[in-house]
Design a protein around this motif. Sequence first.
Motif, mmCIF file in Angstrom:
data_model
loop_
_atom_site.group_PDB
_atom_site.id
_atom_site.type_symbol
_atom_site.label_atom_id
_atom_site.label_comp_id
_atom_site.label_asym_id
_atom_site.label_seq_id
_atom_site.Cartn_x
_atom_site.Cartn_y
_atom_site.Cartn_z
ATOM 1 N N TYR A 84 -3.905 -10.921 4.092
ATOM 2 C CA TYR A 84 -4.293 -9.663 4.727
ATOM 3 C C TYR A 84 -3.077 -8.902 5.258
ATOM 4 C CZ TYR A 84 -4.692 -13.256 8.409
ATOM 5 O OH TYR A 84 -4.480 -14.339 9.221
ATOM 6 N N ASP A 85 -2.008 -9.631 5.598
ATOM 7 C CA ASP A 85 -0.771 -8.959 6.013
ATOM 8 C C ASP A 85 -0.099 -8.274 4.828
ATOM 9 O OD1 ASP A 85 -0.880 -9.706 8.745
ATOM 10 O OD2 ASP A 85 -0.121 -11.693 8.250
ATOM 11 N N VAL A 86 -0.136 -8.945 3.674
ATOM 12 C CA VAL A 86 0.432 -8.350 2.461
ATOM 13 C C VAL A 86 -0.378 -7.119 2.063
ATOM 14 C CG1 VAL A 86 0.999 -8.724 0.036
ATOM 15 C CG2 VAL A 86 1.280 -10.592 1.678
ATOM 16 N N ALA A 87 -1.702 -7.231 2.133
ATOM 17 C CA ALA A 87 -2.568 -6.094 1.790
ATOM 18 C C ALA A 87 -2.296 -4.915 2.716
ATOM 19 C CB ALA A 87 -4.033 -6.515 1.865
ATOM 20 N N LYS A 88 -2.124 -5.197 3.991
ATOM 21 C CA LYS A 88 -1.844 -4.143 4.964
ATOM 22 C C LYS A 88 -0.499 -3.483 4.662
ATOM 23 C CE LYS A 88 -1.888 -3.365 9.996
ATOM 24 N NZ LYS A 88 -0.550 -2.805 10.208
ATOM 25 N N LYS A 89 0.490 -4.295 4.302
ATOM 26 C CA LYS A 89 1.813 -3.779 3.955
ATOM 27 C C LYS A 89 1.726 -2.819 2.767
ATOM 28 C CE LYS A 89 6.430 -3.843 3.602
ATOM 29 N NZ LYS A 89 7.356 -3.327 4.624
#
Length: 221
Positions: A84-89
Amino acid sequence: MENLLGSHVGLEDFIFAHVKGNQKEVNVYKSEDSLGLTITDNGTGYAFIKRIKDGSLIDAVKTICVGDHIESVNGENIIGWRHYDVAKKLKELKKGESFTLKLIEPKKAFEVEQRSKAGKSSAEKIGTGRETLRLRSKGPASMEDMPSETKTKAIEKIDDLLELYMGIQDIDLATTMFEAGKDKGNPDEFAVALDETLGDFAFPDEFVFDVWGVIGDAKRE
């Protein structure tokens, strides 16, 4: 091997062996807000491309495929990040600008055939990298049919609600919520199901009601 010998895995299945394969660096121009990319991870800090939406911006970049491990975004190493951090990035990348992804292809073993299409000819193989990658804590990764358009839209709407209420996007969590409510008759039953499966999140009542509205709309279509 136990799964293989026990007929849980067929020799015609497609298996990703996530050891380092070919590295590739891809430049992408973000012409749209949505990339059409869904990210998952293996729980140990490695993010993978789980799904590529047909007709999306990323779908047009044929060098990017389901199963690719994302090593860096614009030179920033993201190993150790949750999906989810990668998706947010990726979501926060500016529209109208180019960005660079450093990817590593997984090693692949066995030919490809969707389990849900059992009985169809062996000529109907998957080779596009445009299906859904399913990672499991136990057992092999597998390729599965993409959900119906109605279900996909509903899950995407729930994902948007997650971002609105929680500040994250997590398609796996959104899918779990949809599955919990698809056979429920009213919001109270849905709330009980959420408490049983995702009680640790302590979703607010307003959020639960909004999610139930999305599921209800999908059931009526």
